[in-house]
Write an enzyme that holds these catalytic residues in place. Sequence first.
Site, PDB file in Angstrom:
ATOM      1  N   SER A 112       7.405  41.481  17.039  1.00  0.00           N
ATOM      2  CA  SER A 112       6.523  41.231  18.183  1.00  0.00           C
ATOM      3  C   SER A 112       6.516  42.325  19.230  1.00  0.00           C
ATOM      4  O   SER A 112       5.733  42.252  20.185  1.00  0.00           O
ATOM      5  CB  SER A 112       6.885  39.897  18.843  1.00  0.00           C
ATOM      6  N   LYS A 115       3.213  43.762  20.036  1.00  0.00           N
ATOM      7  CA  LYS A 115       2.333  43.149  21.033  1.00  0.00           C
ATOM      8  C   LYS A 115       2.164  44.038  22.264  1.00  0.00           C
ATOM      9  O   LYS A 115       1.221  43.854  23.037  1.00  0.00           O
ATOM     10  CB  LYS A 115       2.851  41.771  21.445  1.00  0.00           C
ATOM     11  N   SER A 170       5.721  34.988  23.375  1.00  0.00           N
ATOM     12  CA  SER A 170       5.342  35.774  22.193  1.00  0.00           C
ATOM     13  C   SER A 170       4.415  34.971  21.295  1.00  0.00           C
ATOM     14  O   SER A 170       4.497  35.020  20.072  1.00  0.00           O
ATOM     15  CB  SER A 170       6.593  36.205  21.411  1.00  0.00           C
TER      16      SER A 170
END
Length: 402
Positions: A112, A115, A170
């Site tokens: 993640s 991101k 997340s």
Amino acid sequence: MTIGFSFRTPRTAAAFRMPRAAAATCAVCVAGVLALAPVAAAAATKPAPAGGPRGAAMPRPSLLYRHGTLVRPHRGAPALPDVSALSWLVADADSGEVLAAHDAHRRLPPASTLKTLFALTVLPTLPGGIRHRVREEELAGIGAGSSMVGVAEGHTYTVADLWRGVFLNSGNDAVHVLAALNGGWATTATRMQAEARALGALDTQVRSPDGYDTPGQVSSAYDLAVFGRSGLRNADFARYCGTAEAEFPDGTGGSYGIRNTNRLLTGADGVEPYRGLIGVKNGYTTNAGNTLVAAARRDGRTLVVTVMNPQAGGGVTVYEEARQLLDWGFGAAGRVAPVGSLDGLRARPHPGPHAAPLAAVVMPEGGGPGWPETGVIAGAAALGAGAVALVLRGRSPRPSES
């Protein structure tokens, strides 16, 4: 084994001088020095750009592609911590100078932390006040076991709500909705790839904008540090990634609390909060292991570190190794010379002396839980050239889990 090379960079050709400590080493070590001769050649420095500090020098970008740990200590510099991560990097967030790194360009699954690139790409296109009613098709295709914030079909959210879901929880569900608003999943991945290239993040291959394990999706400690540093120049990004707690709409007029999963920020699960931490993003998948991009500010200086897939300890090791690297970076201020630059591979021109500084972290009206105090991130002055050291840990990387 640590092998140091001292470089002088006058106007004439660089002269090599072995440090005094080398004179006391055994004959076996001499062979090691000879074997590393190509590395020494690659570490040759080039003059600093016009306007830089007198006498400063920056290594060529190729140095950071070398295997092993790179640091250029001056006398009195603190020793690097023993870090088990497959790849890591410490950089000054304002100047972009890389202070130390280990296998900085090794391509690994980012989880993640990708991101950060998603936010860099999409944040400028979607004003936070837009209200959107979520459709069923926007939540299709979310990977099994994904982290979720609780976005529900038929409920209305602001874009700002969705971004808090991305940065704090997340939430892959929030990413899917934002990507739909940005033109779709494939379009967003393509734009993320273009943004990465423009920033000089050449190791990154985007397959799934939320960072979910996907064949061929990789990034590197170098690239993730580039994304984290660039994000801090965006005031919205800086606010979201520095938020510890917030409220998320439940779709019925109420809300529930969400908390940032970055334990260095919140102190969850027995991890002591890091003093001065201002974000950025953590991640975990089976293939990637634990990953983290973290930034902290102390005494007017801001550092960004990346830690990818620690090989020792449990799930909190990524935070403790980031803590050690941040502590080292702040302690090494003025005592090391850069081993590279986060601007070294940029396709766009390097920001000049009048470029905007890292974004101010602005508290919203009325404040709010977890919002950092107002301040402007400042960097330290550039450092001069020093010794180059390759720290060979003798640790063999193990294959990622499947």
